[in-house]
Enzyme design. Structure first.
Site, PDB file in Angstrom:
ATOM      1  N   LYS A   1     -34.395 -32.963 -14.201  1.00 49.07           N
ATOM      2  CA  LYS A   1     -34.445 -34.048 -13.214  1.00 49.07           C
ATOM      3  C   LYS A   1     -34.655 -35.381 -13.922  1.00 49.07           C
ATOM      4  O   LYS A   1     -34.794 -35.436 -15.130  1.00 49.07           O
ATOM      5  CB  LYS A   1     -35.557 -33.781 -12.202  1.00 49.07           C
ATOM      6  CG  LYS A   1     -35.717 -32.334 -11.789  1.00 49.07           C
ATOM      7  CD  LYS A   1     -34.500 -31.744 -11.073  1.00 49.07           C
ATOM      8  CE  LYS A   1     -34.813 -30.317 -10.658  1.00 49.07           C
ATOM      9  NZ  LYS A   1     -33.725 -29.621 -10.007  1.00 49.07           N
TER      10      LYS A   1
HETATM   11  C1  LIG Z   1     -34.524 -28.254  -9.365  1.00 49.11           C
HETATM   12  C2  LIG Z   1     -34.542 -28.016  -7.932  1.00 49.11           C
HETATM   13  C3  LIG Z   1     -35.565 -27.267  -7.317  1.00 49.11           C
HETATM   14  C4  LIG Z   1     -36.624 -26.538  -8.113  1.00 49.11           C
HETATM   15  O1  LIG Z   1     -37.454 -27.389  -8.834  1.00 49.11           O
HETATM   16  P1  LIG Z   1     -38.571 -26.748  -9.807  1.00 49.11           P
HETATM   17  O2  LIG Z   1     -39.465 -27.917 -10.110  1.00 49.11           O
HETATM   18  O3  LIG Z   1     -37.844 -26.253 -11.006  1.00 49.11           O
HETATM   19  O4  LIG Z   1     -39.256 -25.681  -9.063  1.00 49.11           O
HETATM   20  C5  LIG Z   1     -35.559 -27.144  -5.942  1.00 49.11           C
HETATM   21  N1  LIG Z   1     -34.604 -27.719  -5.191  1.00 49.11           N
HETATM   22  C6  LIG Z   1     -33.593 -28.434  -5.742  1.00 49.11           C
HETATM   23  C7  LIG Z   1     -32.579 -29.074  -4.854  1.00 49.11           C
HETATM   24  C8  LIG Z   1     -33.525 -28.590  -7.120  1.00 49.11           C
HETATM   25  O5  LIG Z   1     -32.511 -29.286  -7.661  1.00 49.11           O
END
Ligand SMILES: *Cc1c(COP(=O)(O)O)cnc(C)c1O
Length: 391
Positions: free
Chosen positions: A190
């Site tokens: 992210k």
């Molecule tokens: C990356 C992501 C998640 C999960 O995030 P984590 O912090 O790895 O648990 C959930 N929803 C979406 C849309 C994502 O892109």
């Protein structure tokens, strides 16, 4: 830095976190303080994040998946409830509904944004629907106001999965601020990272207080307060909770990253503008772009390979890989994964989801991407599209 003997052969990643010595120094400071678990840095990060996102309360947790789980818990969602979610999302969105014993019901998405809308949600609602999870997919803001107009009169809780959305805006405000409760991710894929990490934000003080308790075993006294007093007060465990805490080391990194957010978004948008200028005229490709009502942070920048492009999506990915460019298939479709085979996940038509998951790919966008590297990506795609190679 990686050692690249030959520029032309050096690999271009699809994404790289943007971390510097400031993050390393912030972690060193926490370690020197002797307090490494959830403590003062987590509290500071929560306050700074809530303020940056223009929302009420922020509760730091171990990742976005646990934030989604707690969001559904505090909203009171459980067995016999339906939660409408996009299939076109990382699988954690749907899994969170399963964690509380609810049934994930899949809704389709709009082709222009890759997000659910009031229209696609309405087509998927069931009499048992008590919550919807709207995803800002790849940072693309979802159109939340019509979703609220649909859900509020029906008493349906609106949860925003803004895992990828830090730095994106909806009608001039940060995304996430208009939902009942929002979940954020700080995974390195992210735009803002703490290694692993997540946040739950809400204006509902009672929900925030319960989420704070649930993340540490539903203890009546936080670990922080117990350690702060010489004679620790006796604690009680008010319900069955979880260990979903973030550490102070992670929060220290998050505080530095939050200060980088504006610059990170600006740089990503510059890179995407470069792709639009160079690839906008290539036939057979459709590039992701801002919707009229908001601005994406372009955590992911995708393009759709249309039937009139000379190569299919898989062939284009192979061509890019041969040129040392690590692009990625677009967003997955949860309903096509074995985890959801044979389960009743509703009856909505998912044809746009299937079209996008089969035909989109994500191009390299990251802070350190150089103009030379971006030119290589552009050239590779233009040559694949039929432009004569300059060798
Ligand atoms: C990356 C992501 C998640 C999960 O995030 P984590 O912090 O790895 O648990 C959930 N929803 C979406 C849309 C994502 O892109």
């Amino acid at each position: 830095m990686t050692i690249s003997q030959d520029r032309a052969l050096s690999r271009i990643n699809v994404m790289q976190p943007w971390l510097g010595v400031e993050e390393a120094e912030a972690v060193a400071e926490v370690i020197a303080s002797g307090w490494v678990a959830q403590g003062p840095r987590v509290a500071q990060f929560e306050e700074a994040f809530a303020s940056a996102q223009q929302t009420g309360q922020a509760v730091a947790v171990s990742n976005c998946t646990t934030a989604l789980h707690l969001a559904l818990k505090v909203a009171g969602i459980g067995p016999h409830d339906d939660v409408v979610v996009p299939s076109f999302s990382f699988i954690a969105t749907a899994n969170a509904a399963s964690y509380v014993g609810a049934r994930p019901v899949f809704a389709d998405v709009e082709a222009d944004t890759g997000n659910v809308s009031a229209r696609t949600l309405a087509a998927a609602l069931t009499p048992a629907t008590r919550a919807v999870i709207v995803v800002d997919q790849g940072g693309m803001p979802a159109d939340l106001e019509p979703v609220r107009e649909l859900c509020d009169p029906l008493g349906i809780t609106v949860i925003e999965d803004s895992a990828c959305g830090a730095g994106s805006t909806y009608r001039g405000r940060p995304v996430g601020a208009g939902a009942d409760v929002t979940a954020w991710s700080f995974h390195p894929r992210k735009i803002l990272t703490t290694g692993e990490g997540g946040m739950l934000t809400t204006r509902n003080e009672a929900w925030a207080a319960r989420a704070r308790r649930l993340r540490e075993h539903a203890m009546s006294v936080s670990a922080n307060d117990r350690h702060a007093s010489v004679l620790a007060p006796a604690e009680e465990y008010l319900e069955i909770g979880f260990n979903y805490r973030m550490t102070d080391m992670q929060a220290a990194v998050g505080l530095v990253q939050l200060n980088r957010l504006h610059a990170a978004v600006t740089r990503r948008r510059e890179i995407v503008a470069g792709y639009h200028a160079a690839l906008g005229g290539v036939g057979g490709l459709r590039l992701a772009q801002d919707p009229a009502y908001g601005a994406s942070n372009f955590q992911s920048f995708w393009l759709e390979v249309l039937p009139d492009f000379p190569l299919g999506r898989e062939q284009l990915l192979e061509r890019l890989a041969r040129d040392g460019i690590s692009a990625r298939r677009g967003i997955m479709a949860a309903h096509r994964q074995p985890a959801y085979f044979g389960r009743d996940t509703g009856r909505a038509d998912l044809s746009v989801t299937e079209r996008l998951t089969e035909n989109t790919l994500i191009l390299p966008v990251y802070h350190q991407l150089t103009p030379g590297e971006q030119s290589r990506v552009i050239r590779s795609i233009r040559v694949a599209g039929g432009e004569r190679s300059r060798g």
